[in-house]
Design a protein around this motif. Structure first.
Motif, mmCIF file in Angstrom:
data_model
loop_
_atom_site.group_PDB
_atom_site.id
_atom_site.type_symbol
_atom_site.label_atom_id
_atom_site.label_comp_id
_atom_site.label_asym_id
_atom_site.label_seq_id
_atom_site.Cartn_x
_atom_site.Cartn_y
_atom_site.Cartn_z
ATOM 1 N N UNK A 110 -9.368 -94.836 -23.561
ATOM 2 C CA UNK A 110 -9.179 -96.205 -24.037
ATOM 3 C C UNK A 110 -7.765 -96.687 -23.730
ATOM 4 N N UNK A 111 -6.781 -95.866 -24.073
ATOM 5 C CA UNK A 111 -5.386 -96.276 -23.826
ATOM 6 C C UNK A 111 -5.112 -96.429 -22.341
ATOM 7 N N UNK A 112 -5.591 -95.473 -21.547
ATOM 8 C CA UNK A 112 -5.336 -95.518 -20.107
ATOM 9 C C UNK A 112 -5.955 -96.749 -19.449
ATOM 10 N N UNK A 113 -7.221 -97.000 -19.774
ATOM 11 C CA UNK A 113 -7.895 -98.157 -19.154
ATOM 12 C C UNK A 113 -7.270 -99.467 -19.605
ATOM 13 N N UNK A 209 -11.243 -106.651 -14.995
ATOM 14 C CA UNK A 209 -11.996 -107.907 -14.816
ATOM 15 C C UNK A 209 -12.009 -108.723 -16.107
ATOM 16 N N UNK A 210 -12.287 -108.054 -17.227
ATOM 17 C CA UNK A 210 -12.377 -108.773 -18.500
ATOM 18 C C UNK A 210 -11.012 -109.337 -18.910
ATOM 19 N N UNK A 211 -9.970 -108.500 -18.811
ATOM 20 C CA UNK A 211 -8.635 -108.952 -19.215
ATOM 21 C C UNK A 211 -8.132 -110.057 -18.291
ATOM 22 N N UNK A 212 -8.422 -109.921 -17.000
ATOM 23 C CA UNK A 212 -7.985 -110.949 -16.042
ATOM 24 C C UNK A 212 -8.654 -112.287 -16.344
ATOM 25 N N UNK A 213 -9.946 -112.255 -16.693
ATOM 26 C CA UNK A 213 -10.646 -113.494 -17.042
ATOM 27 C C UNK A 213 -10.035 -114.132 -18.290
ATOM 28 N N UNK A 252 -12.577 -105.114 -25.598
ATOM 29 C CA UNK A 252 -12.539 -104.150 -24.497
ATOM 30 C C UNK A 252 -12.251 -102.747 -25.042
ATOM 31 N N UNK A 253 -11.306 -102.644 -25.977
ATOM 32 C CA UNK A 253 -10.979 -101.332 -26.550
ATOM 33 C C UNK A 253 -12.185 -100.739 -27.274
ATOM 34 N N UNK A 254 -12.935 -101.576 -27.977
ATOM 35 C CA UNK A 254 -14.119 -101.084 -28.679
ATOM 36 C C UNK A 254 -15.158 -100.559 -27.695
ATOM 37 N N UNK A 255 -15.417 -101.330 -26.651
ATOM 38 C CA UNK A 255 -16.403 -100.894 -25.665
ATOM 39 C C UNK A 255 -15.964 -99.618 -24.957
ATOM 40 N N UNK A 256 -14.670 -99.527 -24.661
ATOM 41 C CA UNK A 256 -14.162 -98.320 -24.006
ATOM 42 C C UNK A 256 -14.264 -97.109 -24.930
ATOM 43 N N UNK A 257 -13.949 -97.311 -26.213
ATOM 44 C CA UNK A 257 -14.025 -96.194 -27.166
ATOM 45 C C UNK A 257 -15.454 -95.689 -27.294
ATOM 46 N N UNK A 258 -16.399 -96.610 -27.374
ATOM 47 C CA UNK A 258 -17.807 -96.198 -27.458
ATOM 48 C C UNK A 258 -18.228 -95.482 -26.181
ATOM 49 N N UNK A 259 -17.805 -96.012 -25.047
ATOM 50 C CA UNK A 259 -18.121 -95.374 -23.770
ATOM 51 C C UNK A 259 -17.523 -93.973 -23.693
ATOM 52 N N UNK A 308 -19.087 -93.566 -34.372
ATOM 53 C CA UNK A 308 -18.991 -94.834 -33.647
ATOM 54 C C UNK A 308 -19.095 -96.033 -34.588
ATOM 55 N N UNK A 309 -19.856 -95.907 -35.666
ATOM 56 C CA UNK A 309 -20.100 -97.044 -36.564
ATOM 57 C C UNK A 309 -18.817 -97.679 -37.098
ATOM 58 N N UNK A 310 -17.826 -96.913 -37.590
ATOM 59 C CA UNK A 310 -16.594 -97.554 -38.052
ATOM 60 C C UNK A 310 -15.878 -98.342 -36.969
ATOM 61 N N UNK A 311 -15.961 -97.864 -35.716
ATOM 62 C CA UNK A 311 -15.322 -98.600 -34.618
ATOM 63 C C UNK A 311 -15.980 -99.958 -34.456
ATOM 64 N N UNK A 312 -17.316 -99.975 -34.517
ATOM 65 C CA UNK A 312 -18.024 -101.245 -34.404
ATOM 66 C C UNK A 312 -17.690 -102.158 -35.584
ATOM 67 N N UNK A 313 -17.613 -101.577 -36.790
ATOM 68 C CA UNK A 313 -17.311 -102.391 -37.976
ATOM 69 C C UNK A 313 -15.928 -103.013 -37.874
ATOM 70 N N UNK A 314 -14.957 -102.227 -37.406
ATOM 71 C CA UNK A 314 -13.595 -102.754 -37.245
ATOM 72 C C UNK A 314 -13.584 -103.872 -36.216
ATOM 73 N N UNK A 315 -14.329 -103.683 -35.138
ATOM 74 C CA UNK A 315 -14.392 -104.705 -34.094
ATOM 75 C C UNK A 315 -14.983 -106.007 -34.619
#
Length: 325
Positions: A110-113, A209-213, A252-259, A308-315
Motif C-alpha cells: 500500500x505504501x509503495x504503490x 491512473x486514479x491519482x493522476x485523474x 486507493x489505499x483501501x483498495x490496495x490494502x484489500x488487494x 478486511x472489514x475494519x479497513x472497509x468501515x474506515x474507508x
C-alpha cells in the motif's frame, strides 16, 4: 461449444435480458395497481430492487453465512468442532507466519504503490510526454499476476557462486559488486521484500491512473492562488494538493490494502509459500485444496474477512466525513 451455439447464446442474452427486464417492470406495475399511490411509492423501489437483492443474498450472503458455519465444523464438515479451527489459527506457527507476512504485504504494498503512484502522477503532470510516461507505468497492470510472477522468477533466478548467473538481478549484482549471488527468493531476509516488489511493480499503474485523474480535478485557480501567495512546491503539495487528493488517496489505499490481503498468485507461483513467505490466501488454498480441511479453510476465510472489514468501515466513514465537508 460451437461458434454457432455461442452466437445464438450471445444473441439470446442481448435480446432476452432487456425483454426480461421490461417484462419484470411491467409485472411489478401491474401487481402494484390495487394499492394506493402512497403505498405504491413506498413499495416500488423495493420491488425494483428485489432481483438484485435476491442475487446478492444467494451469491454473497449465503456463501458468507455457510463459510461461517463450516468454520465451526470438522475437516469433512461431518461433525461439530466448536472453536478448534480458530484455536489452530491462534496456536499454529505457520498461521502466525502467514498472518505476519500478509500484514507486511498490506503495509509495504500500500505504501509503495501510493508513494510511487503519487510521485509519478505529480511529475508526469508537468511534462509534455505525460501520456507516454503513464502508459509505461500502467503497462504491467495489463499483465496477469501469474505471468508477471513468471517474468520476475526469471529475474530473481539464482545459481551457486562459480556458475553463470542466468537471473538478471544476480548477473548485474555479481558483475557490479563482485560479491556472491543472492538467493533472493530463498533467503528469508530478502524473499518477502522481493515478492512484494513484484506486487508493487504490477499495481503502481493502477494507483497512478486514479491519482493522476484526481490531480486533474484540482482547481487551477486554487493552485495559481497558492503560487501568487508565494507557496513553494513543497508547501503547495502539503497544503493544497494533498488535502484535495485525500479522498482519492483514501479510496486507493483501501483498495490496495484489500488487494494486498488477497495476495496469492505471486506467492504461489514464485515460492508456493515456502521459505517463510506464506500468506493468508495461500494458507487458505493449502487447507482447502491440498489438506481437504474445510473447517480450517473456512476459519482462515473468516479471519480474512474479519481483518478486511475494519479497513472497509474506515474507508466508508472517511468518505462520509469528506462528503459532509
Amino acid at each position: 461449444m460451437t461458434s454457432t451455439t455461442t452466437a445464438l447464446l450471445a444473441a439470446g442474452v442481448t435480446v432476452g435480458v432487456p425483454v426480461a427486464l421490461f417484462g419484470y417492470l411491467w409485472t411489478v406495475e401491474k401487481l402494484l395497481t390495487p394499492f394506493t399511490e402512497r403505498t405504491r411509492r413506498r413499495l416500488r423501489p423495493w420491488a425494483w430492487l428485489a432481483p438484485a437483492l435476491i442475487l446478492i443474498g444467494v451469491f454473497l450472503f449465503y456463501p458468507m453465512l455457510n463459510t461461517l458455519l463450516l468454520s465451526f465444523r470438522s475437516a469433512d464438515s461431518g461433525r461439530w468442532a466448536g472453536l478448534a479451527n480458530f484455536r489452530y489459527l491462534l496456536d499454529d506457527a505457520e498461521a502466525h507466519s502467514a498472518l505476519r507476512n500478509s500484514l507486511m504485504w498490506v503495509v509495504l504494498l500500500t505504501a509503495g504503490c501510493l508513494l510511487f503512484g503519487l510521485a509519478i502522477a505529480l511529475l508526469a503532470d508537468r511534462v509534455r510526454y505525460e501520456v507516454g510516461v503513464k502508459s509505461i507505468v500502467v503497462m504491467p497492470t495489463a499483465v496477469s499476476f501469474v505471468a508477471g510472477a513468471v517474468i520476475w522468477k526469471f529475474m530473481f533466478d539464482y545459481q551457486p557462486a562459480g556458475y553463470a548467473q542466468t537471473g538478471t538481478l544476480n548477473a548485474a549484482w555479481t558483475t557490479v559488486s563482485r560479491q556472491p549471488p543472492v538467493a533472493w527468493l530463498v533467503d528469508t531476509s530478502t524473499n518477502n521484500s522481493a515478492l512484494i516488489t513484484v506486487g508493487i511493480w504490477m499495481t503502481t499503474g493502477f494507483a497512478t491512473v486514479i491519482i493522476s485523474a484526481a490531480l486533474k480535478m484540482v482547481p487551477a485557480e486554487l493552485v495559481e492562488a497558492a503560487r501568487i501567495d508565494g507557496a513553494n512546491s513543497r508547501q503547495l503539495l502539503r497544503h493544497v494538493l494533498l488535502p484535495q487528493l485525500r479522498p482519492t488517496l483514501t479510496v486507493v489505499a483501501t483498495l490496495l490494502a484489500i488487494s494486498a490481503f488477497k495476495a496469492f498468485d505471486v506467492v504461489y507461483v514464485m515460492t508456493n509459500g515456502n521459505y517463510h513467505t506464506d500468506v493468508i490466501a495461500n494458507l487458505l488454498y493449502q487447507q482447502l485444496f491440498i489438506n481437504q480441511d474445510f473447517g480450517r479453510a473456512s476459519a482462515v476465510a473468516v479471519l480474512l474477512t474479519a481483518v478486511i472489514s475494519p479497513i472497509l468501515a474506515i474507508n466508508v466513514r472517511t468518505l462520509r466525513r469528506e462528503g459532509r465537508e
